[in-house]
Write a protein that holds these residues in place. Structure first.
Motif, PDB file in Angstrom:
ATOM      1  N   UNK A  22       4.411  -1.748  -0.112  1.00 63.47           N
ATOM      2  CA  UNK A  22       4.799  -1.430   1.264  1.00 63.47           C
ATOM      3  C   UNK A  22       4.505  -2.591   2.207  1.00 63.47           C
ATOM      4  N   UNK A  23       3.344  -3.201   2.070  1.00 58.49           N
ATOM      5  CA  UNK A  23       3.012  -4.348   2.934  1.00 58.49           C
ATOM      6  C   UNK A  23       4.020  -5.482   2.725  1.00 58.49           C
ATOM      7  N   UNK A  24       4.358  -5.733   1.479  1.00 57.98           N
ATOM      8  CA  UNK A  24       5.327  -6.777   1.159  1.00 57.98           C
ATOM      9  C   UNK A  24       6.692  -6.462   1.764  1.00 57.98           C
ATOM     10  N   UNK A  25       7.130  -5.222   1.644  1.00 60.17           N
ATOM     11  CA  UNK A  25       8.436  -4.803   2.166  1.00 60.17           C
ATOM     12  C   UNK A  25       8.458  -4.897   3.689  1.00 60.17           C
ATOM     13  N   UNK A  26       7.354  -4.532   4.341  1.00 63.28           N
ATOM     14  CA  UNK A  26       7.320  -4.621   5.809  1.00 63.28           C
ATOM     15  C   UNK A  26       7.407  -6.069   6.281  1.00 63.28           C
ATOM     16  N   UNK A  27       6.819  -6.976   5.527  1.00 65.77           N
ATOM     17  CA  UNK A  27       6.947  -8.398   5.879  1.00 65.77           C
ATOM     18  C   UNK A  27       8.393  -8.850   5.719  1.00 65.77           C
ATOM     19  N   UNK A  28       9.077  -8.344   4.701  1.00 64.91           N
ATOM     20  CA  UNK A  28      10.505  -8.647   4.528  1.00 64.91           C
ATOM     21  C   UNK A  28      11.317  -8.052   5.676  1.00 64.91           C
ATOM     22  N   UNK A  42       0.825  -6.424  10.236  1.00 67.94           N
ATOM     23  CA  UNK A  42       1.039  -5.420   9.194  1.00 67.94           C
ATOM     24  C   UNK A  42      -0.342  -4.988   8.740  1.00 67.94           C
ATOM     25  N   UNK A  43      -0.590  -3.687   8.758  1.00 69.22           N
ATOM     26  CA  UNK A  43      -1.901  -3.176   8.355  1.00 69.22           C
ATOM     27  C   UNK A  43      -1.718  -1.926   7.506  1.00 69.22           C
ATOM     28  N   UNK A  54      -1.214   5.327   5.154  1.00 71.87           N
ATOM     29  CA  UNK A  54      -0.008   4.785   5.766  1.00 71.87           C
ATOM     30  C   UNK A  54      -0.097   3.274   5.875  1.00 71.87           C
ATOM     31  N   UNK A  55       1.072   2.658   5.937  1.00 73.41           N
ATOM     32  CA  UNK A  55       1.209   1.217   6.119  1.00 73.41           C
ATOM     33  C   UNK A  55       2.050   1.029   7.374  1.00 73.41           C
TER      34      UNK A  55
END
Length: 130
Positions: A22-28, A42-43, A54-55
Motif C-alpha cells: 500500500x505504501x508503495x502504491x500510494x507513492x506511485x 505517506x504513513x 490503514x495507510x
C-alpha cells in the motif's frame, strides 16, 4: 497482483505485505498525480491484530486513506479534501473500491474528479518534452 481483499485479521505476514504494498502504491499515486515532493507524506498505522489498520497519503489538499474497513461494501479507499497536513477532518468522505489500487491511473483520475487535486502526469510529461 496483490489480493487486497485477503483479510489481515490475525495474519501478521499478510498485514505486513498489505502495508508495504500500500505504501508503495500510494507513492506511485502521488507520482501519477504529479504531486510536488514535500507536499505530502505517506504513513501507516498497523493498529491491532484484528484489523488491517490503514495507510494514508496526506497532501496539502487531499487526504487518501485505505484499509480493509469497507470490504463488505467493496469500498476501502477514502478520498477527501483537506486544508493542509494538520487537517484530519477535511471535506466530505468519498469511497472507491480497494481494488482501484491495481489501476493507479484510474485511481488518480478519481482523486482529481473528487478533489480537483493533482495534474495528469502524462500531460505534465508532454508539456516538459515540448
Amino acid at each position: 497482483m496483490f489480493d487486497w481483499n485477503r483479510s489481515c485479521s490475525y495474519d501478521e505476514q499478510q498485514k505486513r505485505r498489505f502495508h508495504t504494498t500500500a505504501r508503495s502504491w500510494l507513492k506511485k499515486l502521488a507520482a501519477e498525480l504529479a504531486l510536488p515532493p514535500g507536499s505530502y507524506i505517506v504513513r501507516s498505522n498497523k493498529a491491532g491484530v484484528a484489523i488491517s489498520g490503514e495507510v494514508t497519503l496526506h497532501h496539502d489538499g487531499v487526504y487518501i486513506q485505505f484499509g480493509q474497513f469497507g470490504l463488505s461494501s467493496g469500498h476501502g479507499i477514502l478520498i477527501r479534501t483537506c486544508k493542509g497536513r494538520k487537517d484530519y477532518i477535511g471535506g466530505p468522505n468519498h469511497f472507491v473500491a480497494l481494488t482501484m489500487l491495481d489501476d493507479i491511473p484510474a485511481l488518480a483520475a478519481a482523486v482529481r474528479a473528487i478533489t480537483g487535486v493533482g495534474r495528469d502526469a502524462a500531460l505534465s510529461a508532454d508539456r516538459r518534452a515540448a
